[in-house]
Design a protein around this motif. Structure first.
Motif, mmCIF file in Angstrom:
data_model
loop_
_atom_site.group_PDB
_atom_site.id
_atom_site.type_symbol
_atom_site.label_atom_id
_atom_site.label_comp_id
_atom_site.label_asym_id
_atom_site.label_seq_id
_atom_site.Cartn_x
_atom_site.Cartn_y
_atom_site.Cartn_z
ATOM 1 N N PHE A 27 0.706 -1.276 -0.024
ATOM 2 C CA PHE A 27 0.156 0.062 0.032
ATOM 3 C C PHE A 27 0.957 1.106 -0.120
ATOM 4 O O PHE A 27 0.499 2.346 -0.333
ATOM 5 N N LEU A 28 2.101 1.162 0.512
ATOM 6 C CA LEU A 28 3.008 2.412 0.420
ATOM 7 C C LEU A 28 3.464 2.837 -1.078
ATOM 8 O O LEU A 28 3.772 3.866 -1.366
ATOM 9 N N LYS A 29 3.154 1.888 -1.946
ATOM 10 C CA LYS A 29 3.540 2.229 -3.341
ATOM 11 C C LYS A 29 2.362 3.141 -3.847
ATOM 12 O O LYS A 29 2.796 3.898 -5.148
ATOM 13 N N ILE A 30 1.334 3.014 -3.910
ATOM 14 C CA ILE A 30 0.311 4.232 -4.310
ATOM 15 C C ILE A 30 0.424 5.467 -3.752
ATOM 16 O O ILE A 30 0.997 5.794 -2.425
ATOM 17 N N ASP A 31 -0.359 6.192 -4.438
ATOM 18 C CA ASP A 31 -0.447 7.704 -4.046
ATOM 19 C C ASP A 31 -1.391 7.772 -3.092
ATOM 20 O O ASP A 31 -2.597 7.961 -3.118
ATOM 21 N N VAL A 32 -1.146 8.047 -1.706
ATOM 22 C CA VAL A 32 -1.931 7.964 -0.506
ATOM 23 C C VAL A 32 -2.034 9.486 0.005
ATOM 24 O O VAL A 32 -2.463 9.549 1.431
ATOM 25 N N SER A 33 -1.148 10.293 -0.431
ATOM 26 C CA SER A 33 -0.944 11.701 0.260
ATOM 27 C C SER A 33 -2.245 12.269 0.689
ATOM 28 O O SER A 33 -2.184 13.174 1.434
ATOM 29 N N ARG A 34 -3.575 12.197 -0.080
ATOM 30 C CA ARG A 34 -4.673 12.819 0.451
ATOM 31 C C ARG A 34 -5.520 11.837 1.298
ATOM 32 O O ARG A 34 -6.270 12.282 2.105
ATOM 33 N N THR A 35 -5.518 10.670 1.057
ATOM 34 C CA THR A 35 -6.370 9.468 1.875
ATOM 35 C C THR A 35 -5.752 9.211 3.233
ATOM 36 O O THR A 35 -6.537 8.930 4.099
ATOM 37 N N HIS A 36 -4.608 9.309 3.316
ATOM 38 C CA HIS A 36 -3.582 8.780 4.638
ATOM 39 C C HIS A 36 -3.195 10.003 5.267
ATOM 40 O O HIS A 36 -2.010 10.147 5.944
ATOM 41 N N ARG A 37 -4.273 11.038 5.839
ATOM 42 C CA ARG A 37 -3.763 12.181 6.415
ATOM 43 C C ARG A 37 -4.856 12.284 7.468
ATOM 44 O O ARG A 37 -6.156 12.299 7.125
ATOM 45 N N ILE A 38 -4.598 12.697 8.747
ATOM 46 C CA ILE A 38 -5.492 13.120 9.732
ATOM 47 C C ILE A 38 -5.231 14.615 10.255
ATOM 48 O O ILE A 38 -4.173 14.755 10.536
ATOM 49 N N ASN A 39 -6.300 15.291 10.474
ATOM 50 C CA ASN A 39 -6.040 16.580 11.167
ATOM 51 C C ASN A 39 -6.269 16.786 12.691
ATOM 52 O O ASN A 39 -7.343 15.705 12.984
ATOM 53 N N PHE A 40 -5.654 17.222 13.535
ATOM 54 C CA PHE A 40 -5.721 17.529 14.867
ATOM 55 C C PHE A 40 -5.911 18.885 15.167
ATOM 56 O O PHE A 40 -5.223 19.727 14.595
ATOM 57 N N SER A 41 -7.211 19.290 15.823
ATOM 58 C CA SER A 41 -7.564 20.766 15.825
ATOM 59 C C SER A 41 -7.440 21.040 17.564
ATOM 60 O O SER A 41 -7.244 20.391 18.262
ATOM 61 N N TYR A 42 -7.451 22.466 17.704
ATOM 62 C CA TYR A 42 -7.372 23.171 18.731
ATOM 63 C C TYR A 42 -8.527 23.981 18.949
ATOM 64 O O TYR A 42 -8.657 24.862 18.279
ATOM 65 N N LEU A 43 -9.364 23.687 19.924
ATOM 66 C CA LEU A 43 -10.650 24.117 20.136
ATOM 67 C C LEU A 43 -10.520 25.685 20.700
ATOM 68 O O LEU A 43 -11.490 26.382 20.399
ATOM 69 N N ALA A 44 -9.353 26.280 21.039
ATOM 70 C CA ALA A 44 -9.151 27.833 21.065
ATOM 71 C C ALA A 44 -9.449 28.515 19.893
ATOM 72 O O ALA A 44 -9.489 29.958 19.883
#
Length: 139
Positions: A27-44
């Protein structure tokens, strides 16, 4: 002795192994730049600008990242705050995941840090404001 393309003598030439990757890592050979990302947010931060950072999520072929790793990264950014947790909502319901579970992609997470000394609020005039911890920006 081996002479490199740059003309330098190299007594230990690099040996390139051109074997295929293990099926577990194909799976590391495919283009996963958009699908394998997670955002972490700050409530302030205000809605729409709350993303604190984004991590690549390659701990699972379908996309995911180790929960304990995420909490460690968040704690470092929050100046080593303890007792923190992740939520899928701004309202703060703790996610149901063990520390060794993999957090799936397809979700953004909010990072919560409790008020100091068990207080309900650090601002008595507005008790609904999120705790504004200091983000560490230089390491």
């Amino acid at each position: 002795m081996y002479r490199s393309k740059s003309g330098h003598n190299d007594p230990y030439p690099a040996i390139i192994n051109e074997s295929t990757a293990s099926p577990d890592y194909e799976f590391l050979k495919i283009d996963v730049s958009r699908t394998h990302r997670i955002n972490f947010s700050y409530l302030a931060y205000p809605p729409g600008d709350e993303i604190l950072f984004t991590l690549s999520a390659f701990d699972y072929p379908e996309g995911g990242i180790h929960h304990r790793l995420v909490l460690s990264v968040c704690a470092i950014v929050a100046d080593n705050c303890e007792g923190s947790f992740l939520s899928l909502t701004r309202e703060g319901g703790r996610i149901e995941a063990g520390l060794d579970d993999v957090l799936a992609t397809g979700h953004d997470y909010f990072y919560y840090v409790p008020y100091l000394n068990g207080a309900k609020s650090h601002d008595d005039r507005n008790p609904t404001k999120p705790y504004k911890w200091s983000a560490v920006t230089n390491f």
